[in-house]
Design an enzyme around this catalytic site. Structure first.
Site, short mmCIF file in Angstrom:
data_model
loop_
_atom_site.label_atom_id
_atom_site.label_comp_id
_atom_site.label_asym_id
_atom_site.label_seq_id
_atom_site.Cartn_x
_atom_site.Cartn_y
_atom_site.Cartn_z
N ARG A 37 78.31 13.22 14.99
CA ARG A 37 79.13 14.21 15.72
C ARG A 37 78.28 15.36 16.24
O ARG A 37 78.61 15.96 17.27
CB ARG A 37 80.24 14.74 14.80
CG ARG A 37 81.27 15.65 15.52
CD ARG A 37 82.40 16.04 14.58
NE ARG A 37 83.45 16.80 15.24
CZ ARG A 37 83.77 18.05 14.95
NH1 ARG A 37 83.12 18.70 13.99
NH2 ARG A 37 84.75 18.66 15.58
N ILE A 63 85.98 20.43 21.18
CA ILE A 63 85.91 19.12 20.53
C ILE A 63 86.92 19.18 19.39
O ILE A 63 86.94 20.12 18.59
CB ILE A 63 84.48 18.82 20.01
CG1 ILE A 63 84.40 17.43 19.37
CG2 ILE A 63 83.98 19.89 19.05
CD1 ILE A 63 82.98 17.00 18.99
N SER A 64 87.83 18.22 19.36
CA SER A 64 88.91 18.24 18.37
C SER A 64 88.34 18.16 16.95
O SER A 64 87.26 17.61 16.72
CB SER A 64 89.86 17.06 18.58
OG SER A 64 90.56 17.18 19.79
N GLN A 65 89.10 18.71 15.99
CA GLN A 65 88.65 18.60 14.61
C GLN A 65 88.68 17.12 14.20
O GLN A 65 89.49 16.33 14.71
CB GLN A 65 89.52 19.44 13.68
CG GLN A 65 90.89 18.90 13.39
CD GLN A 65 91.65 19.78 12.41
OE1 GLN A 65 92.36 20.69 12.81
NE2 GLN A 65 91.50 19.50 11.13
N PRO A 66 87.77 16.71 13.33
CA PRO A 66 87.68 15.30 12.95
C PRO A 66 89.00 14.69 12.47
O PRO A 66 89.29 13.54 12.80
CB PRO A 66 86.62 15.31 11.84
CG PRO A 66 85.72 16.45 12.22
CD PRO A 66 86.65 17.49 12.78
#
EC number: 2.1.1.77
Length: 214
Positions: A37, A63-66
């Site tokens: 990531r 970037i979206s959280q995992p």
């Protein structure tokens, strides 16, 4: 860009956290365990890449959280060689996860700077979506439809009709719907005219840019 044993260890910890939060799809977990990531973030955020948090990536986007990436990917129920349309390429991380899961990915980005950056980054890292296009996500990709799955990675004020129309019968559309906060929504196309709808609680996304010609 280097991917070290330390990074792998942090990814292992992240995957354990995702499992604790209820992610069970082995293909999702395996993909996120393998993909660096930190390659998709600005260098200043590298030390934080494996925290379960969203980070800015420029052009007012994140970037979206995992967990969100994992949750949406799990809802799609991706099978090898499924045609998946992604609305909002962004950093390319979600795209990479879908590619690693074996999907044939078609992805659209509306922000020109992100499109230029990510369309070079993904092949450089070995991820090869079928299509990376610059365009309006509300319209989808008619020329490549129908799709086994469609994933929207921005908050939509409503569910765009063109996306529903581009879904195969039996296909799944995962989309966060709402203004200030969104409800994660899953549509499953049962027939030409009937869609089964499920809702999965509140999430927060950057807004999907509204098309002037609604």
């Amino acid at each position: 860009m280097r991917d070290t044993a330390k990074h792998q260890g942090l990814r292992n910890q992240l995957v354990s956290l995702l499992q604790q939060k209820g992610i069970q799809d082995i293909n999702v977990l395996k993909a996120m365990q393998l993909i660096p990531r930190h390659f998709f973030l600005e260098s200043g955020f590298e030390d934080f890449a494996y925290q379960d948090k969203a980070f800015p990536i420029g052009a007012g986007q994140t970037i979206s959280q995992p967990y969100t990436v994992a949750f949406q990917s799990q809802l799609l129920e991706v099978k090898t060689d499924d045609k998946i349309l992604e609305i909002g390429t962004g950093s390319g991380y979600q795209t990479a996860v879908l590619c690693k899961m074996g999907a044939k990915v078609f992805t659209i980005e509306r922000q020109i700077d992100l499109y230029k950056k990510t369309s070079k980054l993904l092949p450089k890292l070995g991820f090869k979506p079928k299509v990376i296009s610059f365009g309006d996500g509300y319209k989808g990709l008619v020329t490549d439809a129908p799709f086994d799955g469609i994933i929207v990675t921005a908050g939509a004020p409503y569910i765009p009709q063109p996306l529903m129309a581009q879904l195969k019968i039996g296909g799944r559309l995962v989309i966060p719907v709402g203004e200030d906060k969104q409800i994660m929504t899953l549509l499953i196309r049962k027939t030409e005219t009937h869609f089964e709808q499920h809702e999965f609680g509140d999430f927060r996304f950057v807004p999907m840019l509204e098309d002037k010609n609604r």
